[in-house]
Design a protein around this motif. Structure first.
Motif, short mmCIF file in Angstrom:
data_model
loop_
_atom_site.label_atom_id
_atom_site.label_comp_id
_atom_site.label_asym_id
_atom_site.label_seq_id
_atom_site.Cartn_x
_atom_site.Cartn_y
_atom_site.Cartn_z
N ASP A 100 0.82 -1.21 0.00
CA ASP A 100 0.00 0.00 0.00
C ASP A 100 0.85 1.26 0.00
OD1 ASP A 100 -0.40 0.83 3.38
OD2 ASP A 100 0.66 -0.95 2.72
N LYS A 101 2.15 1.14 0.27
CA LYS A 101 3.06 2.29 0.27
C LYS A 101 3.92 2.35 -0.99
CE LYS A 101 1.71 3.24 4.46
NZ LYS A 101 0.71 4.30 4.68
N TYR A 102 3.62 1.52 -2.00
CA TYR A 102 4.26 1.54 -3.32
C TYR A 102 5.63 0.85 -3.36
CZ TYR A 102 1.12 5.58 -2.96
OH TYR A 102 0.07 6.41 -2.66
N SER A 103 6.07 0.09 -2.34
CA SER A 103 7.33 -0.68 -2.48
C SER A 103 7.07 -1.91 -3.34
CB SER A 103 7.84 -1.10 -1.10
OG SER A 103 8.10 0.04 -0.31
N ALA A 104 8.07 -2.35 -4.10
CA ALA A 104 7.87 -3.43 -5.07
C ALA A 104 8.14 -4.81 -4.47
CB ALA A 104 8.78 -3.22 -6.28
N TYR A 105 7.38 -5.80 -4.94
CA TYR A 105 7.57 -7.20 -4.58
C TYR A 105 7.45 -8.05 -5.84
CZ TYR A 105 6.85 -5.67 0.23
OH TYR A 105 6.96 -5.03 1.43
N PRO A 106 8.02 -9.27 -5.84
CA PRO A 106 7.95 -10.11 -7.03
C PRO A 106 6.56 -10.69 -7.24
CG PRO A 106 8.97 -11.32 -5.24
CD PRO A 106 8.78 -9.90 -4.75
N LEU A 107 6.34 -11.26 -8.42
CA LEU A 107 5.05 -11.79 -8.83
C LEU A 107 4.64 -13.02 -8.03
CD1 LEU A 107 2.67 -11.84 -10.85
CD2 LEU A 107 4.14 -13.15 -12.38
N SER A 108 3.37 -13.08 -7.66
CA SER A 108 2.79 -14.25 -6.98
C SER A 108 1.68 -14.80 -7.85
CB SER A 108 2.24 -13.86 -5.61
OG SER A 108 1.46 -14.90 -5.06
N ASN A 109 1.22 -16.03 -7.57
CA ASN A 109 0.15 -16.60 -8.38
C ASN A 109 -1.23 -16.39 -7.76
OD1 ASN A 109 0.34 -18.33 -6.21
ND2 ASN A 109 0.58 -20.19 -7.40
N ASN A 110 -1.32 -15.68 -6.67
CA ASN A 110 -2.62 -15.39 -6.04
C ASN A 110 -3.09 -14.02 -6.48
OD1 ASN A 110 -2.75 -17.83 -4.46
ND2 ASN A 110 -1.12 -16.96 -3.21
N ILE A 111 -3.84 -13.96 -7.58
CA ILE A 111 -4.19 -12.70 -8.22
C ILE A 111 -5.70 -12.61 -8.42
CG2 ILE A 111 -3.84 -11.25 -10.25
CD1 ILE A 111 -1.30 -12.93 -10.78
N ILE A 112 -6.28 -11.47 -8.06
CA ILE A 112 -7.67 -11.19 -8.34
C ILE A 112 -7.73 -10.05 -9.35
CG2 ILE A 112 -9.88 -10.39 -7.39
CD1 ILE A 112 -9.13 -13.19 -6.53
N VAL A 113 -8.38 -10.30 -10.48
CA VAL A 113 -8.46 -9.29 -11.54
C VAL A 113 -9.88 -8.73 -11.59
CG1 VAL A 113 -6.66 -10.43 -12.88
CG2 VAL A 113 -9.06 -11.02 -13.28
N PRO A 114 -10.07 -7.56 -12.22
CA PRO A 114 -11.42 -7.01 -12.32
C PRO A 114 -12.29 -7.82 -13.27
CG PRO A 114 -9.89 -5.69 -13.58
CD PRO A 114 -9.06 -6.67 -12.81
N TYR A 115 -13.61 -7.62 -13.16
CA TYR A 115 -14.52 -8.26 -14.10
C TYR A 115 -14.38 -7.60 -15.47
CZ TYR A 115 -17.04 -10.53 -10.24
OH TYR A 115 -17.38 -11.30 -9.17
N PRO A 116 -14.45 -8.37 -16.58
CA PRO A 116 -14.40 -7.77 -17.91
C PRO A 116 -15.68 -6.98 -18.17
CG PRO A 116 -14.90 -10.11 -18.08
CD PRO A 116 -14.57 -9.85 -16.63
N THR A 117 -15.60 -6.02 -19.08
CA THR A 117 -16.76 -5.16 -19.34
C THR A 117 -17.94 -5.95 -19.89
OG1 THR A 117 -15.82 -4.64 -21.52
CG2 THR A 117 -15.37 -3.10 -19.72
#
Length: 229
Positions: A100-117
């Motif tokens: 939440d403070k903009y520091s970077a971390y590597p990619l994880s496989n637990n991802i929630i994406v927005p609904y498509p239009t």
């Protein structure tokens, strides 16, 4: 090459410096494991990002916002057309996660994406709920968009051009830039002001891969939780 240094020697020093940065400070890019730190990040995403932001509805149990940015590069020597982005540039995709403070971390496989239009159009209760979910999701994702903006403002080549040919060297350059960016954050180095063009907003994926059904199920669970609040 000036100063009596040959191009070969320069590239040798260049690579050794980048490798040393990653070897010494590579731990500055890491996934948070300390529970106190994890809880602090969750709290940061759950509450409004600023006193002027009136919304109190944010996604629960979020410990990272993910996005990608295209870094423009020189034309690769091999399979150059495979590196074309949608704007016609040769580019390497930088994918990162931040807190939440903009520091970077590597990619994880637990991802929630927005609904498509395609699922948010119309005035049905389901479509309205999904649009509301996307709005909250977008609010959380602003952290990674601002992180990329800050990264680009500190290292201008991130938003302009990497004048390096070798793909491995390009990876080293981008990794070193992210590591040094986190180092600057940790020592409270003043951030650089950035402009709107430093923010790269990605288009929504209209054709979601159907193999991600478990992810969509998790997204629906979060949407139902949010609607009940």
């Amino acid at each position: 090459m000036g100063f009596g240094v040959s191009h070969g020697s320069y590239m040798n020093f260049f690579r050794r410096t980048l490798i040393a940065i990653e070897g010494v400070y590579g731990n500055l890019i890491s996934w948070p494991v300390d529970q106190e730190r994890v809880q602090a990040i969750k709290t940061g995403f759950e509450w409004p990002p600023s006193p002027t932001h009136t919304s109190t509805h944010r996604l629960p149990n979020v410990i990272g916002a993910l996005d990608g940015k295209n870094v423009v590069i020189e034309s690769p020597r091999v399979h150059a057309e495979h590196w074309r982005d949608r704007k016609g540039n040769f580019a390497m995709k930088l994918t990162a996660v931040c807190d939440d403070k903009y520091s970077a971390y590597p990619l994880s496989n637990n991802i929630i994406v927005p609904y498509p239009t395609t699922e948010t159009n119309g005035n049905s209760p389901e479509a309205i709920a999904k649009r509301r979910f996307n709005k909250v999701h977008s609010s959380a994702r602003m952290s990674i968009e601002r992180a990329f903006g800050l990264l680009s403002s500190r290292w201008r080549f991130i938003s302009k051009h990497v004048y390096v040919i070798d793909i491995k060297d390009i990876c080293l350059v981008i990794t070193a830039a992210c590591i040094l960016h986190n180092f600057c954050i940790n020592i409270d180095d003043p951030g650089f002001p950035f402009e709107q063009r430093d923010l790269e907003l990605n288009e929504e994926d209209e054709n979601e891969d159907r193999t991600w059904d478990p992810v969509r199920t998790r997204r629906d669970e979060l949407n139902r939780w949010f609607s009940s609040q």
